[in-house]
Design an enzyme around this catalytic site. Structure first.
Site, short mmCIF file in Angstrom:
data_model
loop_
_atom_site.label_atom_id
_atom_site.label_comp_id
_atom_site.label_asym_id
_atom_site.label_seq_id
_atom_site.Cartn_x
_atom_site.Cartn_y
_atom_site.Cartn_z
N PHE A 140 0.49 -1.02 8.04
CA PHE A 140 0.43 -1.27 6.60
C PHE A 140 1.32 -2.46 6.29
O PHE A 140 2.50 -2.47 6.64
CB PHE A 140 0.90 -0.05 5.79
CG PHE A 140 0.69 -0.26 4.31
CD1 PHE A 140 -0.54 -0.02 3.72
CD2 PHE A 140 1.72 -0.75 3.51
CE1 PHE A 140 -0.73 -0.25 2.36
CE2 PHE A 140 1.53 -0.98 2.16
CZ PHE A 140 0.30 -0.73 1.59
N ASP A 225 7.47 -6.64 10.70
CA ASP A 225 7.51 -6.16 9.31
C ASP A 225 8.50 -5.00 9.24
O ASP A 225 8.22 -3.89 9.69
CB ASP A 225 6.09 -5.71 8.92
CG ASP A 225 6.03 -5.17 7.49
OD1 ASP A 225 7.08 -4.82 6.93
OD2 ASP A 225 4.90 -5.09 6.95
N LYS A 254 12.03 -3.17 0.56
CA LYS A 254 12.34 -1.90 -0.11
C LYS A 254 13.83 -1.65 -0.41
O LYS A 254 14.22 -1.55 -1.57
CB LYS A 254 11.78 -0.75 0.71
CG LYS A 254 10.25 -0.70 0.69
CD LYS A 254 9.76 0.41 1.56
CE LYS A 254 8.25 0.54 1.61
NZ LYS A 254 7.64 1.24 0.49
C1 LIG Z 1 5.73 -1.80 6.43
C2 LIG Z 1 5.36 -2.19 5.03
N1 LIG Z 1 5.03 -3.46 4.78
C3 LIG Z 1 4.69 -3.87 3.54
C4 LIG Z 1 4.67 -2.99 2.49
C5 LIG Z 1 4.28 -3.46 1.12
O1 LIG Z 1 5.40 -3.50 0.30
P1 LIG Z 1 5.22 -3.57 -1.29
O2 LIG Z 1 4.60 -2.28 -1.70
O3 LIG Z 1 6.62 -3.76 -1.80
O4 LIG Z 1 4.36 -4.73 -1.59
C6 LIG Z 1 5.00 -1.65 2.71
C7 LIG Z 1 4.96 -0.67 1.61
O5 LIG Z 1 4.96 0.51 1.80
C8 LIG Z 1 5.37 -1.24 4.02
O6 LIG Z 1 5.69 0.03 4.29
#
Ligand SMILES: Cc1ncc(COP(=O)(O)O)c(C=O)c1O
Length: 402
Positions: A140, A225, A254
């Site tokens: 994700f 990520d 986050k």
């Molecule tokens: C690993 C990862 N990358 C990217 C995101 C996307 O972040 P945002 O919701 O702040 O756009 C998330 C959100 O849960 C995530 O867990």
């Protein structure tokens, strides 16, 4: 909807909802928090074991974070990146130090935007003809069109086709698939260390070290990520550090603002140098309020040594969960954990926990995700274990497809 939330009359506030229907109807309305605890509008208390999806790592209403917000709001909220400001440089320096040094930072407003920056940087660094980003099924990476396509969940793509070109997905943790996916048009490999939304699925050290070596040999970027796993959550400042690898690009978001929206994309200086003025921008990214709060958050995190706390508390919590009837395995690192349930519907157990005043997330049909505050106390985690035990006992044992 749980009996408790019906009794609270929560649907009444949601009738004629003015919000787009992108989320399901919430069971409760939360109005106040303190540490690991939240209160709803009827003043009922909940133990928060999910932290707004791994965001409030220092708990709710942390007094020093609140002071930083108030002080900066009285001083200067925003001026745009046309001008220099006080906190973005020092916050970038701290992020760079925690990542081992040698890099530069671009500030964004969310995880998806941090990843969007990484994707654009990979294309700029790769040059024309080298633009493909390889990512894993089950991953994700966000909900913008590009990060949605990087996200290895085809079911989420369907309604939004055609998505931007240049993404290729491979089986998670399959070294052969990764090696054969990299071709002359590949600019980068983008991976999570633990697939958080994908069910809290940790990568092995072998896989990540293979990916690092492969990317070096094939001259493509390794982008990690850490939006969910970063800043102590997994028992190290960044989860990839548990596996002794050095990525070329790291994204985070986050926990960086403990609830203040902010994201960041870090890259090795030679990679970051591919960007020139005008290549990428965002109005709010790195603005005084968000970076003043990030500075306070990072200072508290360093003072409290949150990686060590996550490691110790995570081990204790995970050992206690494993002892419970109905829990078959516990996976994850630090305080990003999933308990796999043995024949119980995770949604039903999560609903029973909500009724008991404990917030968790059913991350798969058979697994509960826990991402509590990194400052959670042992007593609070002990309460959590008892609540999970009781919720499982209240839930019928059924065959659940995982
Ligand atoms: C690993 C990862 N990358 C990217 C995101 C996307 O972040 P945002 O919701 O702040 O756009 C998330 C959100 O849960 C995530 O867990």
């Amino acid at each position: 909807m749980s009996a408790h939330s019906k009794a609270m009359g929560a649907p009444a506030v949601l009738d004629h909802c003015p919000l787009m229907p992108t989320y399901g109807a919430p069971a409760i309305q939360l109005v106040r928090g303190e540490g690991s605890w939240l209160w709803d509008r009827d003043d009922r208390r909940y133990l928060d074991l999910i932290s707004g999806l791994a965001v409030t790592s220092l708990g709710h209403a942390h007094p020093e974070v609140a002071d930083a917000i108030a002080a900066q709001a009285r001083r200067l909220l925003h001026v745009s990146n046309l001008f220099g400001t006080e906190h973005n440089g020092p916050v970038a320096v701290t992020i760079d130090r925690l990542l081992g040094g040698g890099g530069q930072v671009f500030f964004a407003n969310s995880g998806a935007e941090a990843n969007e920056c990484a994707l654009k940087l990979a294309r700029k660094f790769g040059g024309h003809g080298r633009h493909v980003v390889v990512s894993a099924y089950g991953s994700f990476h966000g909900r913008t069109l590009a990060t949605l396509h990087a996200t290895g969940q085809p079911a989420k793509h369907e309604a939004f086709q055609p998505l931007p070109e240049g993404f290729h997905h491979v089986a998670w943790q399959d070294t052969d698939a990764l090696a054969s996916a990299i071709g002359p048009s590949t600019a980068a490999v983008l991976l999570e260390v633990v697939q958080g939304e994908g069910g809290v699925q940790p990568a092995t050290t072998e896989y990540l070290q293979f990916a690092r070596q492969l990317c070096t040999e094939r001259n493509v970027l390794l982008m990690i990520d850490e939006v969910q796993t970063g800043l102590g959550r997994c028992g190290a400042w960044f989860a990839h550090q548990l596996h002794d690898i050095r990525p070329d690009v790291v994204t985070l978001a986050k926990a960086l603002g403990n609830g203040m929206p902010i994201g960041a994309c870090w890259a090795r200086r030679e990679v970051a140098a591919a960007f020139e003025p005008g290549d990428h921008a965002t109005t709010f990214g790195g603005q005084p309020l968000a970076t003043a709060v990030a500075a306070a958050v990072l200072a508290i995190m360093e003072r409290e040594d949150v990686p060590a706390r996550a490691q110790r508390a995570g081990r204790r919590f995970s050992d206690a969960l494993l002892e419970l009837d109905g829990v078959s395995t516990v996976r994850g690192h630090g305080l990003l954990l999933a308990a796999e349930l043995d024949g119980y519907d995770a949604k039903a157990v999560a609903a029973a926990l909500l009724d008991a005043g404990v917030l968790v997330n059913a991350v798969t049909p058979t697994a509960l995700r826990f991402a509590p505050s990194l400052l959670i106390t042992d007593d609070e985690l002990d309460l959590a274990v008892v609540a999970v035990r009781d919720a499982i006992a209240l839930t019928p044992n059924v065959e659940v497809a995982s």
